[in-house]
Write an enzyme that holds these catalytic residues in place. Structure first.
Site, short mmCIF file in Angstrom:
data_model
loop_
_atom_site.label_atom_id
_atom_site.label_comp_id
_atom_site.label_asym_id
_atom_site.label_seq_id
_atom_site.Cartn_x
_atom_site.Cartn_y
_atom_site.Cartn_z
N GLU A 140 0.81 -1.22 0.00
CA GLU A 140 0.00 0.00 0.00
C GLU A 140 0.84 1.27 0.00
OE1 GLU A 140 -0.58 -2.59 1.99
OE2 GLU A 140 -2.63 -3.24 1.61
N HIS B 120 -10.94 -4.17 9.98
CA HIS B 120 -11.56 -4.18 8.64
C HIS B 120 -12.90 -3.44 8.66
CE1 HIS B 120 -8.58 -7.28 7.83
NE2 HIS B 120 -8.89 -7.26 6.56
#
Lengths: 324, 341
Positions: A60, A129
């Site tokens: 990322e 998440h």
């Protein structure tokens, strides 16, 4: 009119933007061959080819930095970060590089990139998440943050975000992916920075955005049964946010509740409440009340998560407080 | 004619200190460019000590041959991402001294209108994507720029400059992997000056860049970074191969940090013998000696120096007469205008 799903609206916006502008590229983890973790980018690889739609390693930080480098080198990258929780890994690229490049290089460049990322709980996805971290980005000068609340606004805001010459964080609420509405064939344009009145009402203003809009609409229905007409402002854009529309609504109702799924403390609601307490002070007939998640990580167990998520009951209670 | 491909090496410096490999005119040109960086930074050193340059500055004195040697192989459309020690990169890539000094003196006439300063000098028009205050951050910016070059189908390349200290950042590993995986035209240039802030490289790193690059199958070349002839020779060879689609390459330049991590750093942590030995390794002096050996007289060398000094002084004078940046104009540049209504 035709039925439009939120997830399809995202894909259609990407498809139309890529057709309109050959410099738009799309990359991220599993966006190409798999069509995205939530299916939003299905078919784009086939239509636009591997040079413009491609899968990436799980890196990322480098991907976000690469989006900045590509943006200052003439492309319009759209990067997907699979869960907003993972944006902790892209902070340097966004905060120190993307947000500041135009300013610190003397206004002599632009960073036209879009980072799409899903937030929100309700799926039992647990503490890493599910988070709603949009306030972090809204706090950084140079970044824009938008959060659509339905398929039509998702399409319009994504087109606007890609056309914007600035870095835009495009936040998708996971609980909305499967939502659908009847939409006109020609989808309307949206403007970054403009809110809309999702429901008119004279007694209290509820400001909200994203997936929480549905909770607010349900609360408004419940309140209508008690004879309280709530006006709901759907922010759509968090940075910049539409101060004028919120103030105008407050000037009609004289009561304000700000509600979001993100943790209440130091959140988007705090900014709106503080601003309205200042410029809207003379209009207020009651305390500004915030409704958000409690100051704790999002739990995994369904009952715990239900208790955590801001509810219709929380919002109705908040409205009663400001009306009391 | 097939051109030789660079081959991976992990051993001792392979730079050949043989000035006859390039013409005397080319060497004299390199000398002028080395001197421009040297004199500019020496001038900055004095301006900083006199309080005319605010903030922090990190000088690259002793490392000029890396900037000049690598940039010798680049063209305007190639892009570079630099570091906190980026003055040499900016000047070598073509940044005008006027805009450079005006920026360092925080003037509106500066390349960044006085908003960035030493650690953020940038000029997109010449492919200088910015010095950077964050160690390692330029790596991923160059990665994205290389991606843009490839996507557009040009044979331009991107260069990421980074220090030996940045090798401990995760971004280097991510960028090596992605660049290799996608065969991007990205040249990793490590300026290995032996020091990461106040610690020697030996206390930062458990590995050598050559081994790391080999793990990602990125060809690695190690040269004497204080030998501009060796650096430019390696850079030309590597860049030529990359323009033909060879994929990413790594060029490690072993060099010397003469000044402290930042100006004002007394470097008490360095061995006096190490510091005393730096003069003999001076990359600028070395080229002057080579030119003298090639028959360029003292007067000609002095004329080059005088010309550079004059340009530097003119740029300083220009910066001193510059205007203070406007706060309103700065506020107006937080966001770019435009976009679809």
């Amino acid at each position: 009119m035709a039925e439009l799903r939120y997830q399809k609206a995202i894909g259609r916006a990407l498809e139309d933007a890529m057709t309109a502008d050959p410099t738009v590229i799309l990359f991220g983890e599993d966006v190409a061959e798999a069509g995205g973790s939530f299916g939003a980018t299905k078919g784009l690889r086939e239509k636009f080819g591997a040079a413009r739609v491609f899968d990436t390693p799980i890196s990322e930080a480098a991907l976000a930095g690469a989006a900045v480098g590509a943006a200052v080198s003439g492309l319009k990258p759209v990067l997907e970060i699979m869960f907003m929780d993972f944006t902790t890994l892209v902070m340097d690229a966004l905060v120190n590089q993307a947000a500041k490049a135009r300013f610190m290089f003397g206004g002599r460049c632009a960073v036209p990139l879009v980072l799409r990322t899903p937030h929100g709980g309700g799926l039992g996805a647990g503490p890493q998440h599910s988070q709603c971290l949009e306030a972090w980005f809204a706090h950084v000068p140079g970044l824009k943050v938008v959060c659509p609340s339905d398929p039509v606004s998702a399409y319009g805001l994504l087109r606007a975000a890609i056309d914007d010459p600035n870095p835009v964080i495009f936040v998708e609420n996971k609980s909305l992916y499967a939502s659908k509405i009847d939409a006109p064939d020609e989808l309307p344009a949206f403007e970054v920075g403009k809110a809309r009145i999702a429901r008119p009402g004279a007694d209290v203003t509820i400001v909200t955005y994203g997936g929480a809009l549905r909770t607010a609409l349900a609360a408004a229905d419940a309140l209508a049964g008690e004879g309280v007409e709530a006006e709901i402002v759907d922010l759509l854009s968090l940075q910049p946010w539409d101060e004028a529309t919120v103030l105008a609504s407050l000037s009609r109702t004289h009561r304000l509740v700000v509600m979001h799924e993100a943790v209440e403390a130091f959140g988007v609601g705090a900014e709106i409440a503080a601003r309205m307490a200042d410029i809207g002070f003379d209009e207020l007939d009651g305390p500004i009340v915030r409704v958000g998640a409690p100051f704790m990580p999002i739990p995994f167990s369904k009952p715990l998560e239900r208790a955590y998520m801001p509810s219709v009951e929380n919002l109705v209670a908040a409205v009663r407080r400001t009306l009391a | 004619m097939t051109r030789p491909k660079p081959k991976a090496t992990t051993g001792v410096p392979t730079g050949r200190n043989n000035p006859s490999e390039i013409s005397r005119d080319h060497l004299a040109d390199l000398y002028g460019r080395l001197l421009t960086i040297r004199r500019a930074e020496e001038r900055l050193q004095k301006l900083f000590a006199d309080g005319e340059v605010p903030g922090f500055i990190h000088l690259s004195i002793g490392q000029e041959a890396v900037s000049v040697g690598v940039m010798d192989a680049l063209r305007d459309a190639d892009t570079i991402a630099s570091t906190h020690r980026g003055h040499g990169h900016a000047i070598a890539k073509g940044m005008a001294l006027e805009g450079f000094f005006a920026e360092l003196l925080a003037r509106d006439e500066g390349v960044c209108r006085g908003r960035g300063g030493s650690m953020h000098v940038a000029d997109m028009k010449i492919g200088m994507l910015g010095a950077n205050g964050i160690v390692g951050a330029g790596l991923s910016i160059a990665l994205g720029s290389a991606l843009a070059h490839k996507t557009r189908g040009t044979n331009d390349i991107a260069v990421a400059f980074f220090g030996d200290g940045a090798q401990a950042e995760g971004l280097l590993h991510e960028c090596l992997n992605i660049a290799a995986l996608w065969k991007l035209p990205l040249l990793f240039v490590c300026e290995n000056n032996g020091w990461g802030e106040f610690l020697p490289t030996t206390k930062h790193l458990a590995f050598q860049l050559g081994d790391l690059a080999a793990a990602y199958r990125v060809p690695h070349t190690r040269v004497d970074g204080n030998d501009v002839v060796a650096v430019q020779a390696a850079a030309h060879r590597i860049v030529e191969a990359m323009r033909e689609g060879a994929g990413p390459m790594a060029l490690e330049c072993v060099t010397t940090r003469v000044r402290g991590h930042f100006e004002g750093d007394a470097q008490k942590y360095r061995d006096p013998d190490e510091l005393a030995a730096l003069a003999a390794l001076d990359p600028v002096r070395r080229v002057a000696d080579q030119l003298a050996a090639l028959g360029l007289g003292a007067a000609a060398l002095e004329a080059i120096d005088a010309g550079v000094a004059q340009k530097v002084e003119a740029a300083v004078a220009h910066a001193r007469t510059g205007t203070d940046p406007s706060f309103e104009a700065a506020c107006a540049d937080v966001y770019a205008e435009g976009g679809r209504a």
